[in-house]
Write an enzyme that holds these catalytic residues in place. Structure first.
Site, PDB file in Angstrom:
ATOM      1  N   LYS A 196     -20.597  48.926  36.996  1.00  0.00           N
ATOM      2  CA  LYS A 196     -20.946  48.677  35.603  1.00  0.00           C
ATOM      3  C   LYS A 196     -22.470  48.711  35.451  1.00  0.00           C
ATOM      4  O   LYS A 196     -23.198  48.111  36.238  1.00  0.00           O
ATOM      5  CB  LYS A 196     -20.388  47.328  35.145  1.00  0.00           C
ATOM      6  CG  LYS A 196     -20.355  47.143  33.641  1.00  0.00           C
ATOM      7  CD  LYS A 196     -19.536  45.928  33.255  1.00  0.00           C
ATOM      8  CE  LYS A 196     -19.431  45.809  31.735  1.00  0.00           C
ATOM      9  NZ  LYS A 196     -18.618  44.646  31.316  1.00  0.00           N
ATOM     10  N   GLU A 241      -4.772  35.552  26.293  1.00  0.00           N
ATOM     11  CA  GLU A 241      -4.796  34.536  25.244  1.00  0.00           C
ATOM     12  C   GLU A 241      -3.502  33.745  25.154  1.00  0.00           C
ATOM     13  O   GLU A 241      -3.531  32.519  24.952  1.00  0.00           O
ATOM     14  CB  GLU A 241      -5.092  35.202  23.893  1.00  0.00           C
ATOM     15  CG  GLU A 241      -6.490  35.766  23.764  1.00  0.00           C
ATOM     16  CD  GLU A 241      -6.674  37.116  24.431  1.00  0.00           C
ATOM     17  OE1 GLU A 241      -7.820  37.586  24.514  1.00  0.00           O
ATOM     18  OE2 GLU A 241      -5.648  37.707  24.860  1.00  0.00           O
ATOM     19  N   ARG A 269      -2.804  37.389  19.469  1.00  0.00           N
ATOM     20  CA  ARG A 269      -1.860  37.693  20.538  1.00  0.00           C
ATOM     21  C   ARG A 269      -1.154  36.446  21.074  1.00  0.00           C
ATOM     22  O   ARG A 269      -0.260  36.554  21.903  1.00  0.00           O
ATOM     23  CB  ARG A 269      -2.589  38.429  21.664  1.00  0.00           C
ATOM     24  CG  ARG A 269      -3.142  39.758  21.203  1.00  0.00           C
ATOM     25  CD  ARG A 269      -3.724  40.576  22.321  1.00  0.00           C
ATOM     26  NE  ARG A 269      -5.048  40.142  22.715  1.00  0.00           N
ATOM     27  CZ  ARG A 269      -5.842  40.818  23.547  1.00  0.00           C
ATOM     28  NH1 ARG A 269      -5.417  41.944  24.067  1.00  0.00           N
ATOM     29  NH2 ARG A 269      -7.035  40.376  23.842  1.00  0.00           N
TER      30      ARG A 269
END
Length: 616
Positions: free
Chosen positions: A280, A363, A391
């Site tokens: 990254k 979540e 969600r």
């Protein structure tokens, strides 16, 4: 920025496919140079895109995005793909009103196969496309690109389980950089870390197929031996167990190795998982050193990497206030779904690591875990972005509400969030949270109110409770308190009803109207569920005309509920409801979007004047 010699001539799949392989590293260098320069002016997702340059280049080279279906997970790593599919000029207004989106968007280009913005759904979507292709006898290929961070979400495993057993020709590329926004957590992160150090397995598998695999009788005869060798080198490969042909790990910054592996995976015509290792922030020192800090950025100095400093935010105030309360109450625990920094909980994590829980991009699990903690006497506080909390709706009802458990939700990024656009606006939470039995929903309009309402939510409220607050800082309204209703002014011409930081638009509208000789009162709701209807109607005595202005979708909005209750109580109100209608709003600054959607101060003042002019 130096003149680009290859990138500016890539306009189609053919342009990229015909480029000599030895020039791919040069193209990747140009892409990185462009992204670093362009995003320094517009902001955007920097580190994630720098890490996937080679992968995106090879992906759009092996597959034809005008025909094949490339499904991104989350989608914040799609910038290179957009550059390679004719949208280079659009980067001048990336994530701005009227510009290109920072996420895949089919309405923007046919090469964006599916909308993305939330994690963990790409395999499920790709499998649906693959099944449709097979059913229709179509000739396109399907590939899903999912990050290891998205593998912390349960939906990813539902998709992988079904896809692996489907037999559908489908390639899943696992982009493994050991990160989502911060370092990943959980068992899958540990499993992948073990797999990363075994590249010898992939080399063995490739050589085996290229030689013995060409002679089918020999291939079949020694298949069992090969499987034993595989097990000795790489134990417990969950992807093989799920039914995928596992390839990897492959160096995600080696274009030759990537292209070879991806063409192999595409040609196999079975469910294949290609494991790719990337870094990254690759190619930009500051992003490599601090990938979390440079995940999503505003404008910055491209030479030094210095970011423009932001001011105080609701998220930061929430995190610090919760930390103070936790210092005096050992029952308080903080939970987040891979968003410790974004929700302001990093300080809590450092001070109370034993009471801080990062569950990954999960979540539903976060809310269910909070319910278990509450059942055993703790005070769990789960800070989750509004659009991501969607969600966990089933857990809010089944796991929290049915037992009346005291779980507190910090509903971050409520309302219009700006440049991330329609996948991230928190404009549905008032509607869905209000349907949860026993829910109390506070809407602080200032930092002071946030502090007071957090304490009230923890210690003066029973059952499930939530605080919804916006991205960024407060406006001119700075008062405190945890009052269900507060009134400003005693005007009898009309009333304006608002909650949260919309109070700032209402106060500005009140001033505009006063200049025009119109005297209005403002009724500000501090709590919208349960709706304090009787108190509101009391504050509206003597007023017949009302404008209710909300930064949420129309269905289930406070204005609808208030009008219904007023009719039931025999109140004669003539009202105009200003809101975001269906709730699907594009990107732009929050101020721009409020103006476009007709809920800013000017629109509120205009609505009041129209009501006063209507004598019908």
């Amino acid at each position: 920025m130096s003149k680009l010699s290859i990138l500016e001539h890539i306009h189609s799949h053919a342009d990229l496919a015909e480029l000599p392989a030895e020039r791919l590293p040069e193209l990747c260098g140009e892409v990185r140079e462009f992204l670093i320069d362009s995003l320094s002016r517009t902001g955007g997702h920097l580190a994630s895109n720098l890490g996937t340059v080679e992968l995106s280049v090879v992906l759009d080279r092996v597959y034809d995005p005008w025909k094949d279906r490339i499904v991104f997970d989350v989608g914040h790593q799609c910038y290179t793909h957009k550059l390679l599919t004719g949208r280079m000029a659009g980067f001048e207004r990336l994530r701005h009103s009227g510009g290109i989106s920072g996420f895949p968007k089919p309405s923007e280009s046919v090469t964006d196969a599916f909308i993305a913005g939330h994690a963990s759904n790409s395999v499920s979507v790709a499998l649906g496309m693959a099944r449709a292709r097979t059913r229709e006898g179509a000739g396109y290929d399907v590939v899903a690109l999912i990050g290891d961070g998205a593998l912390t979400g349960g939906l990813a495993y539902e998709g992988l389980s079904n896809a692996g057993q489907s037999g559908e020709p489908l390639v899943v590329i696992l982009n493994d950089n050991a990160m989502s926004i911060r370092s990943n957590v959980g068992g899958m992160a540990r499993l992948l870390s073990r797999m990363r150090v075994r590249p010898a397995y992939f080399e063995f598998k490739r050589r085996y197929r290229d030689t013995v695999g060409r002679i089918k009788p020999v291939y079949d005869a020694i298949h069992t031996v090969k499987e034993h060798i595989k097990d000795a080198i790489l134990h417990n490969n969950v992807f093989d167990d799920l039914g995928f042909y596992y390839l990897g790990p492959v160096d995600g910054h080696d274009t030759a190795a990537l292209e070879s592996a991806l063409r192999w995976a595409k040609d196999m015509r079975v469910p294949v998982l290609l494991h790719v290792i990337t870094q990254k922030g690759r190619g930009y020192t500051m992003a490599e050193l601090h990938p979390d800090k440079y995940h999503g950025v505003g404008p910055y100095d491209p030479v030094t990497g210095v970011l423009k400093k932001g001011g105080e935010t609701f998220s930061g105030v929430f995190g610090r206030e919760l930390e103070l309360l936790a210092g005096a109450d050992s029952r308080i625990a903080a939970l987040t779904a891979a968003m410790a920094d974004g929700t302001g909980l990093s300080g809590f994590e450092r001070r109370f690591p034993e009471r801080f829980f990062d569950t990954g991009i999960a979540e539903a699990h976060t809310v269910a875990m909070a319910a278990g903690m509450a059942k055993q006497g703790m005070l769990p506080v789960a800070a989750i972005y509004s659009s991501f909390l969607q969600r966990a709706y089933d857990q809010l009802i089944h796991d929290v509400s049915l037992l009346g458990l005291h779980v507190l939700l910090g509903v971050d990024r409520a309302g219009l969030v700006g440049e991330d656009g329609e996948t991230h606006h928190g404009v549905f939470d008032v509607a869905y949270l209000s349907t949860v039995p026993g829910m109390t929903l506070w809407c602080p309009a200032s930092f002071a109110e946030l502090r007071d309402m957090l304490a009230a939510a923890l210690y003066e409220t029973a059952g499930p409770v939530a605080l919804r607050y916006p991205r960024g800082g407060e406006g001119g309204y700075r008062s405190g308190g945890a009052l269900p209703v507060r009134t400003f002014g005693a005007g009898r011409d009309a009333a304006i009803i608002v909650y949260g930081t919309m109070i700032n638009e209402a106060l500005a509208a009140q001033s505009k109207l006063a200049e025009a000789g119109v005297d209005v009162r403002i009724v500000k709701l501090g709590r919208v569920c349960p709706l304090p209807a009787d108190e509101v109607l009391t504050e509206l005595e003597g007023v017949e005309r009302v404008v209710v202005a909300e930064e949420v979708c129309a269905s289930g909005c406070v204005g609808e509920k208030l009008l219904s209750l007023s009719v039931q109580r025999g109140a004669a109100l003539r009202a105009t409801l200003l809101n975001l209608r269906g709730g699907i709003v594009g990107q732009g600054t929050a101020a721009e979007l409020r103006h476009e959607c007709g809920i800013d101060a000017a629109a509120i003042a205009g609505a009041v004047k129209e009501l006063l002019c209507d004598e019908g």
